[in-house]
Design an enzyme around this catalytic site. Structure first.
Site, PDB file in Angstrom:
ATOM      1  N   HIS A   1       0.835  -1.207   0.000  1.00  0.00           N
ATOM      2  CA  HIS A   1       0.000   0.000   0.000  1.00  0.00           C
ATOM      3  C   HIS A   1       0.867   1.255   0.000  1.00  0.00           C
ATOM      4  O   HIS A   1       2.009   1.204   0.429  1.00  0.00           O
ATOM      5  CB  HIS A   1      -0.816   0.088   1.300  1.00  0.00           C
ATOM      6  CG  HIS A   1      -1.608  -1.115   1.669  1.00  0.00           C
ATOM      7  ND1 HIS A   1      -2.959  -1.185   1.463  1.00  0.00           N
ATOM      8  CD2 HIS A   1      -1.249  -2.276   2.264  1.00  0.00           C
ATOM      9  CE1 HIS A   1      -3.412  -2.357   1.924  1.00  0.00           C
ATOM     10  NE2 HIS A   1      -2.391  -3.035   2.411  1.00  0.00           N
ATOM     11  N   TYR A   2       0.271   2.391  -0.389  1.00  0.00           N
ATOM     12  CA  TYR A   2       0.885   3.650   0.034  1.00  0.00           C
ATOM     13  C   TYR A   2      -0.045   4.320   1.028  1.00  0.00           C
ATOM     14  O   TYR A   2      -1.257   4.097   1.025  1.00  0.00           O
ATOM     15  CB  TYR A   2       1.255   4.579  -1.123  1.00  0.00           C
ATOM     16  CG  TYR A   2       0.148   5.178  -1.965  1.00  0.00           C
ATOM     17  CD1 TYR A   2      -0.779   6.069  -1.446  1.00  0.00           C
ATOM     18  CD2 TYR A   2       0.089   4.901  -3.329  1.00  0.00           C
ATOM     19  CE1 TYR A   2      -1.757   6.645  -2.244  1.00  0.00           C
ATOM     20  CE2 TYR A   2      -0.880   5.464  -4.130  1.00  0.00           C
ATOM     21  CZ  TYR A   2      -1.803   6.330  -3.584  1.00  0.00           C
ATOM     22  OH  TYR A   2      -2.765   6.877  -4.381  1.00  0.00           O
ATOM     23  N   THR A   3       0.556   5.155   1.872  1.00  0.00           N
ATOM     24  CA  THR A   3      -0.205   5.687   3.004  1.00  0.00           C
ATOM     25  C   THR A   3      -1.135   6.830   2.619  1.00  0.00           C
ATOM     26  O   THR A   3      -2.144   7.047   3.277  1.00  0.00           O
ATOM     27  CB  THR A   3       0.751   6.230   4.078  1.00  0.00           C
ATOM     28  OG1 THR A   3       1.624   7.186   3.453  1.00  0.00           O
ATOM     29  CG2 THR A   3       1.563   5.108   4.703  1.00  0.00           C
TER      30      THR A   3
ATOM     31  N   GLU B   1       2.475  -0.760   4.671  1.00  0.00           N
ATOM     32  CA  GLU B   1       2.118   0.604   4.257  1.00  0.00           C
ATOM     33  C   GLU B   1       3.409   1.374   3.985  1.00  0.00           C
ATOM     34  O   GLU B   1       4.285   1.474   4.848  1.00  0.00           O
ATOM     35  CB  GLU B   1       1.316   1.323   5.354  1.00  0.00           C
ATOM     36  CG  GLU B   1      -0.114   0.827   5.518  1.00  0.00           C
ATOM     37  CD  GLU B   1      -1.074   1.414   4.473  1.00  0.00           C
ATOM     38  OE1 GLU B   1      -0.637   2.235   3.634  1.00  0.00           O
ATOM     39  OE2 GLU B   1      -2.259   1.037   4.503  1.00  0.00           O
TER      40      GLU B   1
ATOM     41  N   HIS C   1      -2.795  -3.163  -3.228  1.00  0.00           N
ATOM     42  CA  HIS C   1      -4.175  -3.000  -2.753  1.00  0.00           C
ATOM     43  C   HIS C   1      -5.126  -2.863  -3.940  1.00  0.00           C
ATOM     44  O   HIS C   1      -6.249  -3.348  -3.932  1.00  0.00           O
ATOM     45  CB  HIS C   1      -4.247  -1.771  -1.839  1.00  0.00           C
ATOM     46  CG  HIS C   1      -5.404  -1.795  -0.894  1.00  0.00           C
ATOM     47  ND1 HIS C   1      -5.618  -0.809   0.025  1.00  0.00           N
ATOM     48  CD2 HIS C   1      -6.421  -2.687  -0.723  1.00  0.00           C
ATOM     49  CE1 HIS C   1      -6.714  -1.088   0.721  1.00  0.00           C
ATOM     50  NE2 HIS C   1      -7.224  -2.221   0.281  1.00  0.00           N
TER      51      HIS C   1
ATOM     52  N   ASP D   1      -3.867   2.267  -4.662  1.00  0.00           N
ATOM     53  CA  ASP D   1      -2.499   2.148  -4.167  1.00  0.00           C
ATOM     54  C   ASP D   1      -1.935   0.751  -4.413  1.00  0.00           C
ATOM     55  O   ASP D   1      -2.705  -0.202  -4.462  1.00  0.00           O
ATOM     56  CB  ASP D   1      -2.436   2.525  -2.671  1.00  0.00           C
ATOM     57  CG  ASP D   1      -3.335   1.664  -1.776  1.00  0.00           C
ATOM     58  OD1 ASP D   1      -4.529   1.506  -2.107  1.00  0.00           O
ATOM     59  OD2 ASP D   1      -2.830   1.127  -0.774  1.00  0.00           O
TER      60      ASP D   1
END
Ligand SMILES: [Zn+2]
Length: 234
Positions: A26-28, A92, A133, A143
């Site tokens: 994921h990215y945050t 993340e 994700h 993401d």
């Protein structure tokens, strides 16, 4: 790799009968501090967490032990299974928008090291089960984004990537229905989302230069190559 413990209260036991076999990246969408605050907040109505948060400088924050369930994917589907938090590990990666901001070199170097460690601990995570994700929640999630270096990771033995030449239009093309082929690889059925949404999700991962939801010959050739790579595992 520099690691710091940053415990989150948001976790649950793993189901007794399930091996960890998915790694979700994921990215945050938020800076480090805000991300940690949310992922460690036990008082929110919808509590969320991840096993790890990776800062832009590569500092790894360990939030939830791998033998516990973290709450990072929500509604999700991969290879016929749903609710993937139960059997996955979530990382993340701090990035405000993976479609617009590159991932710093130090961060990706640390991520590769982390993924190698995770894959060694959980051999059931086969290459095709290293997912974004966006792969497991098409349309709802985008993401880790168009700038995420999937090809770099695959070169390091993490996840799959189409082989050189796969995108050539004279490469083996995909026979039959694209939705069925996407599902054979792992993508969800067109329930609540359209096949175009799922094609866009596939392109976001494997052909980020054009994400239009159209299963054109190049898209079909890339999917054919990936299915060929997984072979009988399908
Ligand atoms: Zn996510």
């Amino acid at each position: 790799m520099n690691v710091v413990d940053w415990p989150s209260p948001n976790h649950a036991p793993r189901p007794a009968d399930a091996a960890v076999d998915v790694l979700a990246l994921h990215y945050t969408e938020l800076p480090l501090k805000e991300s940690l605050d949310i992922l460690c907040d036990g008082a929110r109505e919808h509590r969320v967490s991840a096993h790890y948060v990776l800062a832009e400088d590569g500092l790894l924050h360990r939030l939830v032990p791998e033998d516990r369930v973290a709450w990072h994917v929500g509604r999700s589907h991969w290879r016929g299974r749903e609710a993937l938090n139960a059997t996955s590990i979530g990382v993340e990666i701090v990035n405000l928008h993976g479609d617009r901001h590159d991932y710093p070199r130090a961060q990706i170097a640390a991520l590769i090291e982390l993924c190698h460690d995770i894959l060694a601990r959980h051999p059931a995570i086969v290459p095709r089960n290293v997912v974004g994700h966006s792969d497991i929640a098409p349309k709802r999630r985008i993401d880790p984004g168009l700038r995420f270096p999937w090809a770099r990771l695959a070169l390091s033995g993490i996840g799959l990537w189409p082989r050189p030449g796969a995108a050539r239009l004279d490469a083996a093309s995909l026979e039959g229905d694209v939705q069925a082929a996407l599902e054979r690889f792992g993508y969800p059925p067109a329930v609540g989302v359209t096949t175009a949404d799922i094609v866009a999700s596939f392109q976001r991962r494997f052909r980020p230069s054009r994400v239009d939801g159209i299963a054109d010959p190049q898209t079909r050739a890339l999917l054919a190559d990936l299915l060929d790579q997984v072979g009988s595992e399908a």
